[in-house]
Write a protein that holds these residues in place. Structure first.
Motif, PDB file in Angstrom:
ATOM      1  N   ALA A 173       0.829  -1.214   0.000  1.00  0.00           N
ATOM      2  CA  ALA A 173       0.000   0.000   0.000  1.00  0.00           C
ATOM      3  C   ALA A 173       0.861   1.260   0.000  1.00  0.00           C
ATOM      4  N   GLU A 174       1.889   1.266   0.830  1.00  0.00           N
ATOM      5  CA  GLU A 174       2.773   2.439   0.894  1.00  0.00           C
ATOM      6  C   GLU A 174       3.500   2.633  -0.430  1.00  0.00           C
ATOM      7  N   ASP A 175       3.914   1.540  -1.035  1.00  0.00           N
ATOM      8  CA  ASP A 175       4.595   1.610  -2.324  1.00  0.00           C
ATOM      9  C   ASP A 175       3.672   2.173  -3.403  1.00  0.00           C
ATOM     10  N   PHE A 176       2.445   1.649  -3.470  1.00  0.00           N
ATOM     11  CA  PHE A 176       1.482   2.106  -4.486  1.00  0.00           C
ATOM     12  C   PHE A 176       1.155   3.584  -4.295  1.00  0.00           C
ATOM     13  N   ASP A 177       0.935   3.971  -3.051  1.00  0.00           N
ATOM     14  CA  ASP A 177       0.583   5.361  -2.762  1.00  0.00           C
ATOM     15  C   ASP A 177       1.730   6.306  -3.112  1.00  0.00           C
ATOM     16  N   SER A 178       2.960   5.857  -2.915  1.00  0.00           N
ATOM     17  CA  SER A 178       4.115   6.710  -3.221  1.00  0.00           C
ATOM     18  C   SER A 178       4.265   6.936  -4.720  1.00  0.00           C
ATOM     19  N   ILE A 179       3.726   6.034  -5.520  1.00  0.00           N
ATOM     20  CA  ILE A 179       3.822   6.163  -6.978  1.00  0.00           C
ATOM     21  C   ILE A 179       2.674   6.993  -7.545  1.00  0.00           C
ATOM     22  N   PHE A 180       1.436   6.706  -7.080  1.00  0.00           N
ATOM     23  CA  PHE A 180       0.265   7.313  -7.714  1.00  0.00           C
ATOM     24  C   PHE A 180      -0.345   8.477  -6.943  1.00  0.00           C
ATOM     25  N   HIS A 181      -0.095   8.566  -5.640  1.00  0.00           N
ATOM     26  CA  HIS A 181      -0.607   9.680  -4.833  1.00  0.00           C
ATOM     27  C   HIS A 181      -2.106   9.900  -5.054  1.00  0.00           C
ATOM     28  N   LEU A 182      -2.871   8.844  -4.917  1.00  0.00           N
ATOM     29  CA  LEU A 182      -4.317   8.968  -5.079  1.00  0.00           C
ATOM     30  C   LEU A 182      -4.900   9.831  -3.965  1.00  0.00           C
ATOM     31  N   GLN A 183      -5.934  10.563  -4.275  1.00  0.00           N
ATOM     32  CA  GLN A 183      -6.540  11.467  -3.292  1.00  0.00           C
ATOM     33  C   GLN A 183      -7.598  10.751  -2.451  1.00  0.00           C
ATOM     34  N   ARG A 184      -7.299   9.523  -2.064  1.00  0.00           N
ATOM     35  CA  ARG A 184      -8.179   8.751  -1.183  1.00  0.00           C
ATOM     36  C   ARG A 184      -7.346   7.640  -0.559  1.00  0.00           C
ATOM     37  N   PRO A 185      -7.789   7.086   0.562  1.00  0.00           N
ATOM     38  CA  PRO A 185      -6.987   6.070   1.249  1.00  0.00           C
ATOM     39  C   PRO A 185      -6.812   4.803   0.411  1.00  0.00           C
ATOM     40  N   VAL A 186      -5.672   4.180   0.570  1.00  0.00           N
ATOM     41  CA  VAL A 186      -5.426   2.856   0.007  1.00  0.00           C
ATOM     42  C   VAL A 186      -5.593   1.863   1.147  1.00  0.00           C
ATOM     43  N   GLU A 187      -6.476   0.888   0.978  1.00  0.00           N
ATOM     44  CA  GLU A 187      -6.815  -0.036   2.063  1.00  0.00           C
ATOM     45  C   GLU A 187      -5.988  -1.317   1.983  1.00  0.00           C
ATOM     46  N   VAL A 188      -5.862  -1.997   3.107  1.00  0.00           N
ATOM     47  CA  VAL A 188      -5.141  -3.273   3.177  1.00  0.00           C
ATOM     48  C   VAL A 188      -6.106  -4.378   3.590  1.00  0.00           C
ATOM     49  N   LEU A 189      -6.177  -5.433   2.783  1.00  0.00           N
ATOM     50  CA  LEU A 189      -6.942  -6.637   3.111  1.00  0.00           C
ATOM     51  C   LEU A 189      -6.032  -7.835   2.856  1.00  0.00           C
ATOM     52  N   TYR A 190      -5.915  -8.694   3.842  1.00  0.00           N
ATOM     53  CA  TYR A 190      -4.974  -9.803   3.726  1.00  0.00           C
ATOM     54  C   TYR A 190      -5.557 -10.964   2.919  1.00  0.00           C
ATOM     55  N   ASN A 191      -4.644 -11.755   2.363  1.00  0.00           N
ATOM     56  CA  ASN A 191      -5.021 -12.874   1.498  1.00  0.00           C
ATOM     57  C   ASN A 191      -5.843 -13.927   2.243  1.00  0.00           C
ATOM     58  N   THR A 192      -6.718 -14.566   1.498  1.00  0.00           N
ATOM     59  CA  THR A 192      -7.543 -15.645   2.044  1.00  0.00           C
ATOM     60  C   THR A 192      -6.871 -16.990   1.819  1.00  0.00           C
ATOM     61  N   VAL A 193      -6.632 -17.709   2.882  1.00  0.00           N
ATOM     62  CA  VAL A 193      -6.115 -19.076   2.790  1.00  0.00           C
ATOM     63  C   VAL A 193      -7.126 -20.005   3.470  1.00  0.00           C
ATOM     64  N   GLU A 194      -7.190 -21.228   2.973  1.00  0.00           N
ATOM     65  CA  GLU A 194      -8.130 -22.205   3.541  1.00  0.00           C
ATOM     66  C   GLU A 194      -7.440 -22.939   4.688  1.00  0.00           C
ATOM     67  N   SER A 195      -7.409 -22.288   5.842  1.00  0.00           N
ATOM     68  CA  SER A 195      -6.612 -22.788   6.961  1.00  0.00           C
ATOM     69  C   SER A 195      -7.009 -24.201   7.392  1.00  0.00           C
ATOM     70  N   ASP A 196      -8.301 -24.470   7.510  1.00  0.00           N
ATOM     71  CA  ASP A 196      -8.728 -25.810   7.937  1.00  0.00           C
ATOM     72  C   ASP A 196      -8.380 -26.873   6.903  1.00  0.00           C
ATOM     73  N   VAL A 197      -8.580 -26.531   5.625  1.00  0.00           N
ATOM     74  CA  VAL A 197      -8.255 -27.469   4.543  1.00  0.00           C
ATOM     75  C   VAL A 197      -6.756 -27.732   4.508  1.00  0.00           C
ATOM     76  N   ILE A 198      -5.968 -26.680   4.703  1.00  0.00           N
ATOM     77  CA  ILE A 198      -4.510 -26.819   4.692  1.00  0.00           C
ATOM     78  C   ILE A 198      -4.058 -27.783   5.788  1.00  0.00           C
ATOM     79  N   ARG A 199      -4.574 -27.589   6.991  1.00  0.00           N
ATOM     80  CA  ARG A 199      -4.177 -28.460   8.109  1.00  0.00           C
ATOM     81  C   ARG A 199      -4.600 -29.906   7.858  1.00  0.00           C
ATOM     82  N   GLU A 200      -5.787 -30.079   7.307  1.00  0.00           N
ATOM     83  CA  GLU A 200      -6.277 -31.437   7.029  1.00  0.00           C
ATOM     84  C   GLU A 200      -5.421 -32.113   5.961  1.00  0.00           C
ATOM     85  N   ASN A 201      -5.148 -31.396   4.856  1.00  0.00           N
ATOM     86  CA  ASN A 201      -4.374 -31.981   3.759  1.00  0.00           C
ATOM     87  C   ASN A 201      -2.914 -32.226   4.144  1.00  0.00           C
TER      88      ASN A 201
END
Length: 385
Positions: free
Chosen positions: A154-182
């Motif tokens: 987010a900081e990298d993108f904002d430093s390049i484009f300087h958008l006049q609105r916040p850049v949000e952070v959402l973390y990746n989705t992993v299938e935690s239960d499936v991962i542990r089972e497999n």
């Protein structure tokens, strides 16, 4: 029910592609009617989409020079070519061509979301799939939301484009239960000798992932330090043949092994003593996240997202982004059994914090808030026809 379209270059090998499949498969079907548009088909992740996820393919296979061909046409023309019908929201799930296409959406009230996965560092890199830096700015200004996978992205993108609105952070989705089972599935391929120390790297076998420097580190650990390491590489890519040839030339073919693409990578990662990320750059490493979930200690170069994931070496070891520093980090881990044991426990502890439901809900809440907003003050600039 809101109609949401996710646009991505393809669903082939890669963290973003896998994460998108995880995300859409778990979204609430009572609230969202989900479609995925892959500009190019044939991706290995396509079969893992749930049957109720609509998949549209722009072209059956990628063709040479496709990004250059796309630049011959305006975003508006590309949008009309690839995207039919109406959607309440359209999400460009990668920077580059998909963002350029989605930005060509007519001003019909459709909400537009740009999802950025990697640090781009310079406008030259960020504008690579656009006709110019000016066009890149205009296109990204057309989005109602910009989402990044980590604070550093987010900081990298904002430093390049300087958008006049916040850049949000959402973390990746992993299938935690499936991962542990497999991860519990029986495994015979890498049992090897009991005295072997098993290292594993996961990802596309391309220069950015740094598997060449991991190969050289492997050689030093065996020849200079006398450590019985066996390194496994899980993934495919054009660099594989060259690295296999290098391993043969250096007499390491028996201990530097390529496992190729595996539908269940988790059992391999769980069977190894150490996960090594040798990447030159990342967004928010899905492979490292999965290693923590199965309880495999992590040593990584300092790339985007790792401090958010591992803290200040609390849950794993982060080294400077150089071959020498990574070598020292891996060596220190392997020559101190109590250190390796400590980080195995810390990996399990951190892995419990990655919840599929939590990350999916965050995305759904973002979209719900977006639908409730009136038309935002996105740029009215037009791109060149």
């Amino acid at each position: 029910m809101k109609k949401v379209l996710f646009v991505i270059h393809d669903l082939h090998l890669g963290g973003a592609e896998k994460v998108l499949v995880n995300l859409v498969n778990h979204m609430d079907r009572s609230k969202f009617d989900v479609t995925v548009l892959a500009l190019f088909g044939g991706g290995v992740n396509e079969p893992f989409l749930n049957p109720d996820i609509r998949l549209i393919v722009g072209h059956k296979r990628p063709f040479p020079g496709n990004s250059h061909v796309m630049k011959l046409f305006s975003p508006e023309r590309l949008f009309r070519y690839y995207i039919k019908g109406r959607y309440d929201a359209i999400v460009s799930y990668l920077e580059g061509p998909s963002a350029r296409i989605v930005s060509g959406c007519p001003r019909d009230g459709t909400k537009l979301v740009s999802w950025v996965h990697i640090e781009q560092h310079t406008m030259k890199n960020a504008a690579r799939s656009f006709r110019s830096a000016e066009e890149a700015r205009k296109c990204y200004c057309r989005f109602n939301r910009t989402i990044c996978v980590s604070r550093t992205v987010a900081e990298d993108f904002d430093s390049i484009f300087h958008l006049q609105r916040p850049v949000e952070v959402l973390y990746n989705t992993v299938e935690s239960d499936v991962i542990r089972e497999n991860a519990q599935e029986p495994l015979g391929e890498i049992d090897g000798k009991k005295e072997e120390i098993k290292l594993i790297g996961v990802g596309k076998v391309v220069p950015n992932k740094g598997f060449d420097r991991l190969a050289r580190i492997h050689k030093r650990l065996r020849e200079e330090d006398g450590l019985p390491v066996h390194t496994y590489i899980l993934g495919e890519g054009f660099q594989r043949k060259g690295l296999e040839a290098w391993a043969a030339e250096n007499g390491l073919s028996d201990t530097f092994t390529f496992l190729g693409y595996q539908t269940n990578p988790y059992k391999y990662v769980a069977a190894c003593d150490l996960f090594v990320c040798a990447s030159h750059a990342e967004g928010f490493s899905t492979a490292a996240t999965e290693a923590l979930i199965v309880g495999t200690p992590v040593v990584t170069t300092e790339v985007s997202g790792m401090r958010e994931m591992l803290g200040e070496n609390e849950y794993g070891v982060i080294t400077e982004n150089s071959e020498e520093a990574l070598y020292q980090g891996v060596k220190e881990m392997l020559t101190a059994p109590e250190r390796l044991s400590h980080y195995k426990e810390k990996a399990r502890e951190r892995g419990r914090r990655f919840s599929t439901g939590q990350t999916v809900r965050a995305v759904e809440e973002m979209l719900t808030k977006l639908f409730l907003e009136k038309s935002s003050d996105v740029s009215e600039e037009k791109t060149t026809q």
